[in-house]
Motif scaffolding. Structure first.
Motif, PDB file in Angstrom:
ATOM      1  N   ARG A 188     -38.102   9.673 -52.690  1.00  0.00           N
ATOM      2  CA  ARG A 188     -37.284   9.037 -51.654  1.00  0.00           C
ATOM      3  C   ARG A 188     -37.587   9.715 -50.326  1.00  0.00           C
ATOM      4  NH1 ARG A 188     -36.906   5.366 -54.596  1.00  0.00           N
ATOM      5  NH2 ARG A 188     -35.227   4.983 -56.040  1.00  0.00           N
ATOM      6  N   LEU A 189     -37.475   8.962 -49.245  1.00  0.00           N
ATOM      7  CA  LEU A 189     -37.732   9.481 -47.910  1.00  0.00           C
ATOM      8  C   LEU A 189     -36.416   9.745 -47.199  1.00  0.00           C
ATOM      9  CD1 LEU A 189     -40.583   7.061 -46.806  1.00  0.00           C
ATOM     10  CD2 LEU A 189     -40.796   9.318 -47.808  1.00  0.00           C
ATOM     11  N   HIS A 190     -36.319  10.919 -46.541  1.00  0.00           N
ATOM     12  CA  HIS A 190     -35.144  11.265 -45.748  1.00  0.00           C
ATOM     13  C   HIS A 190     -35.597  11.990 -44.490  1.00  0.00           C
ATOM     14  CE1 HIS A 190     -31.881  10.133 -48.457  1.00  0.00           C
ATOM     15  NE2 HIS A 190     -32.679  10.498 -49.441  1.00  0.00           N
ATOM     16  N   LYS A 191     -34.815  11.852 -43.433  1.00  0.00           N
ATOM     17  CA  LYS A 191     -35.130  12.516 -42.168  1.00  0.00           C
ATOM     18  C   LYS A 191     -34.952  14.024 -42.291  1.00  0.00           C
ATOM     19  CE  LYS A 191     -33.698   8.746 -39.167  1.00  0.00           C
ATOM     20  NZ  LYS A 191     -32.756   8.332 -38.125  1.00  0.00           N
ATOM     21  N   ASN A 192     -35.724  14.754 -41.517  1.00  0.00           N
ATOM     22  CA  ASN A 192     -35.624  16.205 -41.455  1.00  0.00           C
ATOM     23  C   ASN A 192     -34.609  16.565 -40.368  1.00  0.00           C
ATOM     24  OD1 ASN A 192     -35.993  18.931 -41.471  1.00  0.00           O
ATOM     25  ND2 ASN A 192     -38.139  18.901 -40.890  1.00  0.00           N
ATOM     26  N   ILE A 193     -33.321  16.406 -40.701  1.00  0.00           N
ATOM     27  CA  ILE A 193     -32.243  16.711 -39.766  1.00  0.00           C
ATOM     28  C   ILE A 193     -31.269  17.672 -40.443  1.00  0.00           C
ATOM     29  CG2 ILE A 193     -32.434  14.579 -38.420  1.00  0.00           C
ATOM     30  CD1 ILE A 193     -30.206  13.381 -40.092  1.00  0.00           C
ATOM     31  N   PRO A 194     -30.495  18.438 -39.665  1.00  0.00           N
ATOM     32  CA  PRO A 194     -29.619  19.456 -40.256  1.00  0.00           C
ATOM     33  C   PRO A 194     -28.607  18.925 -41.271  1.00  0.00           C
ATOM     34  CG  PRO A 194     -29.837  19.832 -37.913  1.00  0.00           C
ATOM     35  CD  PRO A 194     -30.525  18.539 -38.202  1.00  0.00           C
ATOM     36  N   SER A 195     -28.065  17.731 -41.061  1.00  0.00           N
ATOM     37  CA  SER A 195     -27.069  17.220 -42.005  1.00  0.00           C
ATOM     38  C   SER A 195     -27.690  16.944 -43.377  1.00  0.00           C
ATOM     39  CB  SER A 195     -26.412  15.958 -41.453  1.00  0.00           C
ATOM     40  OG  SER A 195     -27.368  14.942 -41.262  1.00  0.00           O
ATOM     41  N   ILE A 233     -24.165  14.653 -54.623  1.00  0.00           N
ATOM     42  CA  ILE A 233     -25.230  14.778 -53.617  1.00  0.00           C
ATOM     43  C   ILE A 233     -26.496  14.077 -54.092  1.00  0.00           C
ATOM     44  CG2 ILE A 233     -26.766  16.426 -52.476  1.00  0.00           C
ATOM     45  CD1 ILE A 233     -24.363  18.336 -52.333  1.00  0.00           C
ATOM     46  N   ILE A 234     -26.863  14.268 -55.354  1.00  0.00           N
ATOM     47  CA  ILE A 234     -28.052  13.617 -55.914  1.00  0.00           C
ATOM     48  C   ILE A 234     -27.900  12.101 -55.842  1.00  0.00           C
ATOM     49  CG2 ILE A 234     -29.304  13.196 -58.075  1.00  0.00           C
ATOM     50  CD1 ILE A 234     -30.102  15.818 -56.846  1.00  0.00           C
ATOM     51  N   ARG A 235     -26.720  11.584 -56.192  1.00  0.00           N
ATOM     52  CA  ARG A 235     -26.480  10.139 -56.152  1.00  0.00           C
ATOM     53  C   ARG A 235     -26.507   9.617 -54.715  1.00  0.00           C
ATOM     54  NH1 ARG A 235     -22.141  10.226 -58.881  1.00  0.00           N
ATOM     55  NH2 ARG A 235     -20.711  10.220 -57.117  1.00  0.00           N
ATOM     56  N   ASP A 236     -25.893  10.363 -53.780  1.00  0.00           N
ATOM     57  CA  ASP A 236     -25.865   9.940 -52.377  1.00  0.00           C
ATOM     58  C   ASP A 236     -27.256   9.922 -51.750  1.00  0.00           C
ATOM     59  OD1 ASP A 236     -23.144   9.678 -52.600  1.00  0.00           O
ATOM     60  OD2 ASP A 236     -22.675  11.558 -51.554  1.00  0.00           O
ATOM     61  N   LEU A 237     -28.132  10.805 -52.203  1.00  0.00           N
ATOM     62  CA  LEU A 237     -29.500  10.840 -51.675  1.00  0.00           C
ATOM     63  C   LEU A 237     -30.395   9.779 -52.320  1.00  0.00           C
ATOM     64  CD1 LEU A 237     -30.073  14.694 -51.525  1.00  0.00           C
ATOM     65  CD2 LEU A 237     -29.794  13.147 -49.586  1.00  0.00           C
ATOM     66  N   GLY A 238     -29.876   9.052 -53.317  1.00  0.00           N
ATOM     67  CA  GLY A 238     -30.654   8.008 -53.968  1.00  0.00           C
ATOM     68  C   GLY A 238     -31.625   8.542 -55.001  1.00  0.00           C
ATOM     69  N   LEU A 239     -31.326   9.707 -55.558  1.00  0.00           N
ATOM     70  CA  LEU A 239     -32.223  10.339 -56.518  1.00  0.00           C
ATOM     71  C   LEU A 239     -31.707  10.186 -57.944  1.00  0.00           C
ATOM     72  CD1 LEU A 239     -32.887  13.571 -54.462  1.00  0.00           C
ATOM     73  CD2 LEU A 239     -34.418  11.637 -54.723  1.00  0.00           C
ATOM     74  N   ASP A 240     -31.147   9.010 -58.266  1.00  0.00           N
ATOM     75  CA  ASP A 240     -30.592   8.777 -59.591  1.00  0.00           C
ATOM     76  C   ASP A 240     -31.659   8.883 -60.677  1.00  0.00           C
ATOM     77  OD1 ASP A 240     -28.058   8.291 -58.521  1.00  0.00           O
ATOM     78  OD2 ASP A 240     -28.528   6.185 -58.177  1.00  0.00           O
ATOM     79  N   LYS A 241     -32.845   8.370 -60.407  1.00  0.00           N
ATOM     80  CA  LYS A 241     -33.938   8.428 -61.381  1.00  0.00           C
ATOM     81  C   LYS A 241     -34.844   9.612 -61.060  1.00  0.00           C
ATOM     82  CE  LYS A 241     -34.129   3.532 -62.422  1.00  0.00           C
ATOM     83  NZ  LYS A 241     -35.009   2.362 -62.519  1.00  0.00           N
ATOM     84  N   ALA A 242     -35.265  10.299 -62.114  1.00  0.00           N
ATOM     85  CA  ALA A 242     -36.159  11.440 -61.935  1.00  0.00           C
ATOM     86  C   ALA A 242     -37.565  10.950 -61.591  1.00  0.00           C
ATOM     87  CB  ALA A 242     -36.201  12.282 -63.205  1.00  0.00           C
ATOM     88  N   LEU A 276     -29.570  19.183 -49.008  1.00  0.00           N
ATOM     89  CA  LEU A 276     -30.726  19.509 -49.848  1.00  0.00           C
ATOM     90  C   LEU A 276     -30.681  20.959 -50.311  1.00  0.00           C
ATOM     91  CD1 LEU A 276     -33.590  17.705 -47.925  1.00  0.00           C
ATOM     92  CD2 LEU A 276     -32.438  16.947 -49.997  1.00  0.00           C
ATOM     93  N   LYS A 277     -30.145  21.830 -49.483  1.00  0.00           N
ATOM     94  CA  LYS A 277     -30.064  23.247 -49.830  1.00  0.00           C
ATOM     95  C   LYS A 277     -29.164  23.474 -51.041  1.00  0.00           C
ATOM     96  CE  LYS A 277     -29.151  27.708 -47.712  1.00  0.00           C
ATOM     97  NZ  LYS A 277     -28.688  28.388 -46.513  1.00  0.00           N
ATOM     98  N   VAL A 278     -28.126  22.633 -51.193  1.00  0.00           N
ATOM     99  CA  VAL A 278     -27.202  22.772 -52.320  1.00  0.00           C
ATOM    100  C   VAL A 278     -27.878  22.421 -53.643  1.00  0.00           C
ATOM    101  CG1 VAL A 278     -25.046  21.889 -53.299  1.00  0.00           C
ATOM    102  CG2 VAL A 278     -25.199  22.321 -50.856  1.00  0.00           C
ATOM    103  N   VAL A 279     -28.797  21.457 -53.626  1.00  0.00           N
ATOM    104  CA  VAL A 279     -29.447  20.993 -54.864  1.00  0.00           C
ATOM    105  C   VAL A 279     -30.936  21.345 -54.896  1.00  0.00           C
ATOM    106  CG1 VAL A 279     -27.804  19.151 -55.307  1.00  0.00           C
ATOM    107  CG2 VAL A 279     -29.783  18.688 -53.884  1.00  0.00           C
ATOM    108  N   LYS A 280     -31.336  22.363 -54.184  1.00  0.00           N
ATOM    109  CA  LYS A 280     -32.760  22.692 -54.076  1.00  0.00           C
ATOM    110  C   LYS A 280     -33.395  23.064 -55.412  1.00  0.00           C
ATOM    111  CE  LYS A 280     -31.840  27.442 -52.786  1.00  0.00           C
ATOM    112  NZ  LYS A 280     -31.745  28.355 -51.693  1.00  0.00           N
TER     113      LYS A 280
END
Length: 134
Positions: free
Chosen positions: A71-78, A58-67, A83-87
């Motif tokens: 990154r910008l993402h839409k506020n949509i349920p999917s 999930i972290i890699r798919d969201l583009g958060l490889d570097k601490a 995000l809830k899994v890696v909060k």
């Protein structure tokens, strides 16, 4: 036994509290429940070493490889369900636009701060110099 019976006598045993959001919570966390923000600014703040493979994916798919790289993402349920899994590994903030939406010309001179603000750098335009007649 006497202490337990004493508490039951005070009426504390059957007390159930229902969650009621406090009015100040929305100002504290920067949100309005009637008009939610449209874009999340997501930053990874903890390492994924030793975390399960699904959290790493999930972290890699969201583009958060570097601490500490927002990154910008839409506020949509999917996106929100992922995000809830890696909060516990990320920080989520709303995107703030203190100078409004940038135009096409201003897009190259914008940057994102760590507080989630999209800042537009004002570029100075050269001034035409006039000839001095002596």
């Amino acid at each position: 036994m006497a202490a337990v019976a004493g508490r039951a006598g005070l009426g504390l045993a059957g007390t159930v509290k229902v969650f009621q959001p406090r009015p100040g919570d929305h100002e504290k966390y920067g949100g309005n429940p009637e008009e939610p923000h449209k874009i999340h600014v997501i930053t990874r703040i903890k390492s994924v070493i030793g975390r399960p493979y699904w959290e790493k994916k999930i972290i890699r798919d969201l583009g958060l490889d570097k601490a500490h790289q927002p990154r910008l993402h839409k506020n949509i349920p999917s996106v929100n369900s992922r995000l809830k899994v890696v909060k516990h590994l990320i920080r989520i903030q709303p995107l703030k636009l203190p100078h409004g939406l940038p135009t096409e010309e201003e897009m190259s001179s914008t940057f994102l701060t760590t507080r989630g603000e999209l800042i537009i750098k004002k570029r100075l335009k050269p001034v035409e110099q006039k000839e001095i007649k002596a």
